[in-house]
Design a protein around this motif. Structure first.
Motif, short mmCIF file in Angstrom:
data_model
loop_
_atom_site.label_atom_id
_atom_site.label_comp_id
_atom_site.label_asym_id
_atom_site.label_seq_id
_atom_site.Cartn_x
_atom_site.Cartn_y
_atom_site.Cartn_z
N ILE A 149 -78.30 -42.72 26.85
CA ILE A 149 -78.14 -43.61 28.00
C ILE A 149 -77.18 -43.01 29.02
CG2 ILE A 149 -77.21 -45.87 28.71
CD1 ILE A 149 -78.32 -46.95 26.04
N LEU A 150 -76.13 -42.34 28.51
CA LEU A 150 -75.15 -41.73 29.41
C LEU A 150 -75.70 -40.51 30.12
CD1 LEU A 150 -72.10 -41.68 30.32
CD2 LEU A 150 -71.73 -40.10 28.41
N GLN A 151 -76.59 -39.76 29.47
CA GLN A 151 -76.99 -38.45 29.98
C GLN A 151 -78.31 -38.43 30.74
OE1 GLN A 151 -75.11 -35.78 29.99
NE2 GLN A 151 -73.47 -36.77 28.82
N TRP A 152 -79.23 -39.38 30.48
CA TRP A 152 -80.55 -39.22 31.07
C TRP A 152 -80.56 -39.25 32.61
CZ3 TRP A 152 -83.26 -42.30 34.34
CH2 TRP A 152 -83.01 -43.67 34.37
N ILE A 233 -88.68 -32.34 30.72
CA ILE A 233 -87.62 -33.30 30.40
C ILE A 233 -88.16 -34.72 30.36
CG2 ILE A 233 -86.81 -33.71 32.77
CD1 ILE A 233 -84.62 -33.32 29.63
N MET A 234 -89.10 -35.05 31.25
CA MET A 234 -89.67 -36.40 31.23
C MET A 234 -90.51 -36.61 29.97
SD MET A 234 -88.70 -38.37 33.62
CE MET A 234 -89.93 -39.64 33.34
N GLY A 235 -91.23 -35.57 29.55
CA GLY A 235 -92.01 -35.68 28.32
C GLY A 235 -91.12 -35.90 27.11
N ALA A 236 -90.02 -35.14 27.03
CA ALA A 236 -89.11 -35.27 25.89
C ALA A 236 -88.44 -36.64 25.87
CB ALA A 236 -88.05 -34.16 25.95
N LEU A 237 -87.98 -37.11 27.03
CA LEU A 237 -87.29 -38.40 27.09
C LEU A 237 -88.24 -39.57 26.85
CD1 LEU A 237 -84.79 -37.85 30.06
CD2 LEU A 237 -84.47 -37.41 27.62
N CYS A 238 -89.47 -39.45 27.33
CA CYS A 238 -90.45 -40.51 27.09
C CYS A 238 -90.82 -40.59 25.61
CB CYS A 238 -91.70 -40.28 27.94
SG CYS A 238 -91.49 -40.71 29.68
N ALA A 282 -68.07 -39.06 21.14
CA ALA A 282 -69.02 -38.38 22.02
C ALA A 282 -68.60 -38.52 23.48
CB ALA A 282 -70.43 -38.95 21.83
N TYR A 283 -68.14 -39.70 23.87
CA TYR A 283 -67.71 -39.91 25.25
C TYR A 283 -66.42 -39.15 25.57
CZ TYR A 283 -71.18 -43.58 26.08
OH TYR A 283 -72.35 -44.27 26.27
N LEU A 284 -65.52 -39.04 24.59
CA LEU A 284 -64.26 -38.33 24.82
C LEU A 284 -64.49 -36.84 25.06
CD1 LEU A 284 -61.85 -39.97 22.19
CD2 LEU A 284 -61.75 -40.19 24.69
N PHE A 285 -65.49 -36.28 24.39
CA PHE A 285 -65.72 -34.84 24.46
C PHE A 285 -66.96 -34.49 25.28
CE2 PHE A 285 -63.23 -35.40 20.57
CZ PHE A 285 -62.23 -34.46 20.76
N VAL A 286 -67.46 -35.44 26.06
CA VAL A 286 -68.70 -35.19 26.79
C VAL A 286 -68.52 -34.10 27.85
CG1 VAL A 286 -68.32 -36.98 28.55
CG2 VAL A 286 -70.66 -36.33 27.92
N LYS A 287 -67.34 -34.00 28.45
CA LYS A 287 -67.12 -32.95 29.47
C LYS A 287 -67.10 -31.57 28.83
CE LYS A 287 -64.66 -35.72 32.91
NZ LYS A 287 -63.41 -35.85 33.71
N GLN A 288 -66.51 -31.49 27.66
CA GLN A 288 -66.48 -30.19 26.96
C GLN A 288 -67.87 -29.81 26.45
OE1 GLN A 288 -64.39 -32.65 26.59
NE2 GLN A 288 -62.26 -31.93 26.59
N LEU A 289 -68.63 -30.80 26.00
CA LEU A 289 -69.96 -30.52 25.46
C LEU A 289 -70.96 -30.19 26.56
CD1 LEU A 289 -70.20 -33.37 22.79
CD2 LEU A 289 -70.02 -30.93 22.33
N GLY A 293 -75.06 -29.90 25.48
CA GLY A 293 -74.32 -30.02 24.23
C GLY A 293 -74.35 -31.43 23.68
N ALA A 294 -74.20 -32.42 24.58
CA ALA A 294 -74.22 -33.82 24.15
C ALA A 294 -75.58 -34.18 23.56
CB ALA A 294 -73.89 -34.74 25.32
N LEU A 295 -76.65 -33.74 24.22
CA LEU A 295 -77.99 -34.01 23.70
C LEU A 295 -78.23 -33.25 22.39
CD1 LEU A 295 -80.11 -33.93 26.99
CD2 LEU A 295 -79.31 -35.93 25.71
N GLY A 296 -77.64 -32.06 22.28
CA GLY A 296 -77.76 -31.30 21.04
C GLY A 296 -77.07 -31.99 19.87
N VAL A 297 -75.89 -32.55 20.12
CA VAL A 297 -75.19 -33.30 19.08
C VAL A 297 -76.01 -34.53 18.67
CG1 VAL A 297 -73.15 -34.72 18.61
CG2 VAL A 297 -72.90 -32.50 19.74
N SER A 298 -76.62 -35.18 19.66
CA SER A 298 -77.47 -36.34 19.37
C SER A 298 -78.66 -35.94 18.51
CB SER A 298 -77.96 -36.98 20.67
OG SER A 298 -76.88 -37.48 21.42
N SER A 299 -79.24 -34.78 18.81
CA SER A 299 -80.36 -34.29 18.01
C SER A 299 -79.94 -34.02 16.57
CB SER A 299 -80.93 -33.01 18.64
OG SER A 299 -82.00 -32.49 17.87
#
Length: 323
Positions: A149-152, A233-238, A282-289, A293-299
């Protein structure tokens, strides 16, 4: 919409908290109205279908409100629906009262109070592998969902700019409606899968989690490059949103199956502790990721959830075979 006002459309989503409360309400009313486990699965699927339909319309209404009144338009419009919901619930929502409370003795009441304690719930979860697996799946999937929700918006806006050029308008409301349509498709798919002979929710959930991990991983890969493929990206998110549509009725069914009624509310609150911890980290380190990176951690979180659900499926199959 101006590209800098990417939140103008009022990004709306159906909270998992609402799905938990729906399952609790159905479970509490199971005896009076005859809601069997299969009925709860079917009702949860229909509720998610209705949620997706409403959210699809909400995305278009949010875009219209933003074009009329600017950034605050969607929030102003939401007040109207909240007021309407308050009126409807006040007029038609019946109080959920315990049926056998009057017949309980003093000792029974004390026993019930003990059953509802945090320590009691913690001991129950710690001693039940199936409960721990359900809690792990819920925490991991929903943590990944909140990161999504934060990244899309940034991911889609970057792809739109790369495809149409800098300054191109990103129709967030329309895109959100597309996501909710995919979620609707997912909830309808869950209903169809549920009707198959010898179908198991655990098996359906395992396949869904695997697909969600792949789709989020694809999103991480696509956003790692200098430019992001809009179609990719639209295919992956859908695809991920379709998995979300399957997830909510599936996890509602599993909670009704494995979480004991006497401790349901406390146990679900315990499940929220690791979930909120993961989201905050995840929100604290989102700038570093970064976005990729954030989507990779989610995966990765979704891949672990897939393993947990596969283990739960194995246990359920073994128990079904023994029965």
């Amino acid at each position: 919409l101006h590209p800098k006002k990417e939140w103008m459309c009022g990004v709306l989503f159906v909270s998992s908290d609402g799905e938990e409360k729906l399952g609790t309400i159905l479970q509490c009313n199971e005896q009076p109205v005859g809601n069997t486990g299969s009925n709860i699965s079917e009702i949860s699927g229909l509720a998610c279908t209705g949620d997706a339909l409403v959210a699809t319309i909400a995305g278009k209404l949010a875009s219209w409100a933003a074009s009329m009144r600017g950034v605050t338009g969607p929030f102003d419009l939401s007040v109207v629906f909240l007021a309407a919901g308050a009126v409807v619930s006040g007029l038609f929502w019946k109080e959920n009262k315990a049926v056998a409370a009057a017949a309980s003795s003093g000792n029974d009441a004390k026993g019930a109070a003990k059953k509802g304690s945090i320590k009691e719930a913690f001991d129950i979860v710690r001693g039940d592998q199936k409960l721990m697996l359900v809690g792990a799946v819920q925490s991991l999937f929903e943590a990944a969902m909140y990161v999504f929700i934060l990244q899309w918006p940034n991911a889609v806006a970057g792809a739109v700019s790369a495809y149409f050029g800098e300054g191109a308008m990103t129709p967030f409301g329309t895109i959100f409606s597309c996501f909710m349509t995919c979620s609707l498709f997912g909830s309808l798919t869950f209903g169809k899968l549920l009707k198959r002979k010898n179908s198991m929710t655990e098996s359906t959930a395992t396949g869904m989690l695997a697909a969600a991990a792949v789709s989020m991983g694809a999103g991480a890969y696509l956003t790692a490059g200098a430019t992001t493929s809009l179609a990719g990206i639209m295919g992956a998110l859908c695809l991920y949103e379709a998995c979300v549509g399957i997830y909510f009725p599936a996890i509602g069914t599993l909670r009704s199956k494995y979480v004991p009624d006497d401790n349901k509310s406390v146990i679900l609150s315990l499940f929220g502790i690791p979930l909120n911890t993961l989201v905050v980290l995840a929100y604290l380190f989102v700038k570093q990721l970064g976005m990729s990176g954030a989507l990779g951690v989610s995966s990765a979180a979704l891949a672990i959830a897939t393993g947990c659900m596969a283990k739960l499926r194995s246990i359920a199959r073994k128990e079904a075979g023994e029965a």
